[in-house]
Design an enzyme around this catalytic site. Structure first.
Site, PDB file in Angstrom:
ATOM      1  N   ASP A  76      -6.443  -6.484   4.286  1.00  0.00           N
ATOM      2  CA  ASP A  76      -5.903  -5.122   4.313  1.00  0.00           C
ATOM      3  C   ASP A  76      -5.997  -4.523   5.706  1.00  0.00           C
ATOM      4  OD1 ASP A  76      -5.039  -2.598   3.559  1.00  0.00           O
ATOM      5  OD2 ASP A  76      -6.876  -2.064   2.493  1.00  0.00           O
ATOM      6  N   MET A 125     -12.284   4.444  -0.912  1.00  0.00           N
ATOM      7  CA  MET A 125     -12.998   4.699   0.344  1.00  0.00           C
ATOM      8  C   MET A 125     -13.658   6.060   0.187  1.00  0.00           C
ATOM      9  SD  MET A 125      -9.957   3.231   2.751  1.00  0.00           S
ATOM     10  CE  MET A 125      -8.787   3.295   1.394  1.00  0.00           C
ATOM     11  N   HIS A 176      -8.342   1.013  -4.133  1.00  0.00           N
ATOM     12  CA  HIS A 176      -9.289   0.816  -3.030  1.00  0.00           C
ATOM     13  C   HIS A 176      -9.983   2.147  -2.760  1.00  0.00           C
ATOM     14  CE1 HIS A 176      -9.638  -0.205   1.593  1.00  0.00           C
ATOM     15  NE2 HIS A 176     -10.815  -0.094   1.013  1.00  0.00           N
ATOM     16  N   MET A 194      -9.070   8.122  -0.375  1.00  0.00           N
ATOM     17  CA  MET A 194      -9.959   8.536   0.732  1.00  0.00           C
ATOM     18  C   MET A 194     -10.472   9.945   0.479  1.00  0.00           C
ATOM     19  SD  MET A 194      -7.792   7.096   3.968  1.00  0.00           S
ATOM     20  CE  MET A 194      -6.904   5.521   3.866  1.00  0.00           C
ATOM     21  N   SER A 222       0.858  -1.198   0.000  1.00  0.00           N
ATOM     22  CA  SER A 222       0.000   0.000   0.000  1.00  0.00           C
ATOM     23  C   SER A 222       0.889   1.241   0.000  1.00  0.00           C
ATOM     24  CB  SER A 222      -0.887   0.006   1.246  1.00  0.00           C
ATOM     25  OG  SER A 222      -1.384   1.320   1.447  1.00  0.00           O
ATOM     26  N   ASP A 242      -4.753   3.601  -1.956  1.00  0.00           N
ATOM     27  CA  ASP A 242      -5.829   3.919  -1.026  1.00  0.00           C
ATOM     28  C   ASP A 242      -6.369   5.313  -1.289  1.00  0.00           C
ATOM     29  OD1 ASP A 242      -6.067   1.607   0.777  1.00  0.00           O
ATOM     30  OD2 ASP A 242      -3.967   2.037   1.225  1.00  0.00           O
ATOM     31  N   MET A 256     -11.155  -6.050   5.392  1.00  0.00           N
ATOM     32  CA  MET A 256     -10.430  -5.059   6.198  1.00  0.00           C
ATOM     33  C   MET A 256     -10.202  -5.594   7.615  1.00  0.00           C
ATOM     34  SD  MET A 256     -10.107  -2.345   4.164  1.00  0.00           S
ATOM     35  CE  MET A 256      -9.385  -1.337   5.431  1.00  0.00           C
ATOM     36  N   HIS A 270      -1.182  -1.341  -4.306  1.00  0.00           N
ATOM     37  CA  HIS A 270      -2.464  -1.001  -3.664  1.00  0.00           C
ATOM     38  C   HIS A 270      -2.531   0.514  -3.435  1.00  0.00           C
ATOM     39  CE1 HIS A 270      -5.965  -2.004  -1.090  1.00  0.00           C
ATOM     40  NE2 HIS A 270      -5.533  -1.044  -0.288  1.00  0.00           N
TER      41      HIS A 270
HETATM   42  C1  DX5 Z   1      -6.550   1.609   5.488  1.00  0.00           C
HETATM   43  C2  DX5 Z   1      -6.008   1.221   4.132  1.00  0.00           C
HETATM   44  C3  DX5 Z   1      -4.904   0.201   4.153  1.00  0.00           C
HETATM   45  C4  DX5 Z   1      -3.751   0.541   5.027  1.00  0.00           C
HETATM   46  C5  DX5 Z   1      -2.612  -0.439   4.904  1.00  0.00           C
HETATM   47  O1  DX5 Z   1      -7.702   2.373   5.336  1.00  0.00           O
HETATM   48  O2  DX5 Z   1      -7.024   0.677   3.334  1.00  0.00           O
HETATM   49  O3  DX5 Z   1      -4.517  -0.132   2.841  1.00  0.00           O
HETATM   50  O4  DX5 Z   1      -3.300   1.836   4.822  1.00  0.00           O
HETATM   51  O5  DX5 Z   1      -1.552   0.044   5.636  1.00  0.00           O
HETATM   52  P1  DX5 Z   1      -0.970  -0.696   6.928  1.00  0.00           P
HETATM   53  O6  DX5 Z   1      -0.340  -1.951   6.436  1.00  0.00           O
HETATM   54  O7  DX5 Z   1      -0.010   0.302   7.453  1.00  0.00           O
HETATM   55  O8  DX5 Z   1      -2.119  -0.959   7.867  1.00  0.00           O
HETATM   56 ZN    ZN Z   2      -6.506  -0.261   1.396  1.00  0.00          ZN
END
Ligand code: DX5
Ligand code: ZN
Length: 221
Positions: free
Chosen positions: A177, A71, A69, A40, A11, A38, A139, A36
């Site tokens: 994740d 969110m 991903h 947000m 990630s 993320d 998750m 990956h």
């Molecule tokens: C959380 C994310 C993850 C996360 C993974 O909302 O979806 O992908 O950042 O990072 P670590 O491995 O640091 O938990």
């Molecule tokens: Zn993620």
């Protein structure tokens, strides 16, 4: 349980954003299978990260699949921009409404659909969609931030999903994740996951190749 090859999806959330291009090159060399990403929005989760423009600028740097991903809520208006930016997998949250339409749209855009599930959401929310998915993202932290502690509770969901997927012979990756480390990876893999998403544990390891290799081999004997 039948063993599947293990894939590692670092990630980028835990990377140094001032040198993302360099980090991606290092991850590819180190044996990463997917990248990956993320996304947000400060609404679906209480944090802001990246959008299509950043993903587009990273696209030419690697041929590894981009595992995006999302969110975010609403998500429908952004599927097209994230597809055009170069996402390969587009993962939306099962807690959203209108999933049938979202999955259909992701497929129409020529991308692989995935559903993510928060720790507190019952696994049966996923059941109606399993045969339409390429990826399930279980998750093991509350989405929103990297660097949180792994929660054991969702392991039961992984076991349930793994059993159904094998029984129905579905071609669906089970990715996990949140808070993945060398300590909990064996339990996650034994439960039936075949993709480990890891941010902090890889980026703070000091040796990406060694950590990715160790995670890939974490399946207990
Ligand atoms: C959380 C994310 C993850 C996360 C993974 O909302 O979806 O992908 O950042 O990072 P670590 O491995 O640091 O938990
Ligand atoms: Zn993620």
């Amino acid at each position: 349980m039948q063993k599947r090859p293990i894939k590692i999806a670092p990630s980028l959330l835990a990377a140094d954003f001032s040198k993302l291009g360099h980090e991606i090159a290092m991850l590819e060399k180190a044996g990463a299978d997917w990248i990956h990403l993320d996304v947000m929005d400060g609404h679906f989760v209480p944090n802001l990260t990246m959008g299509p423009a950043l993903i587009r600028s990273l696209r030419s740097l690697t041929s590894l699949p981009f595992d995006t991903h999302l969110m975010i809520d609403p998500v429908l208006p952004f599927l097209d921009p994230f597809a055009k930016a170069g996402s390969d997998h587009i993962i939306v949250h099962v807690e959203l409404e209108g999933l049938t339409n979202l999955i259909k749209k992701i497929k129409e855009l020529g991308k692989k659909p995935g559903l993510a599930i928060k720790p507190g959401t019952p696994v049966d929310y996923l059941f109606p969609y399993l045969s339409d998915l390429s990826v399930i993202l279980v998750m093991t932290v509350e989405p929103g931030f990297g660097g949180q502690s792994f929660m054991d509770g969702p392991l039961d969901k992984i076991r349930t999903l793994s059993k159904i997927i094998q029984e129905k012979e579905l071609d669906v990756d089970i990715a996990v994740d949140g808070g993945i480390t060398l300590d909990n990876a064996p339990r996650v893999l034994e439960a039936g996951a075949n993709v480990l998403v890891a941010g902090t544990s890889i980026f703070q390891s000091g040796d990406y190749g060694q950590m990715i290799g160790a995670l890939k081999n974490a399946y207990p004997d």
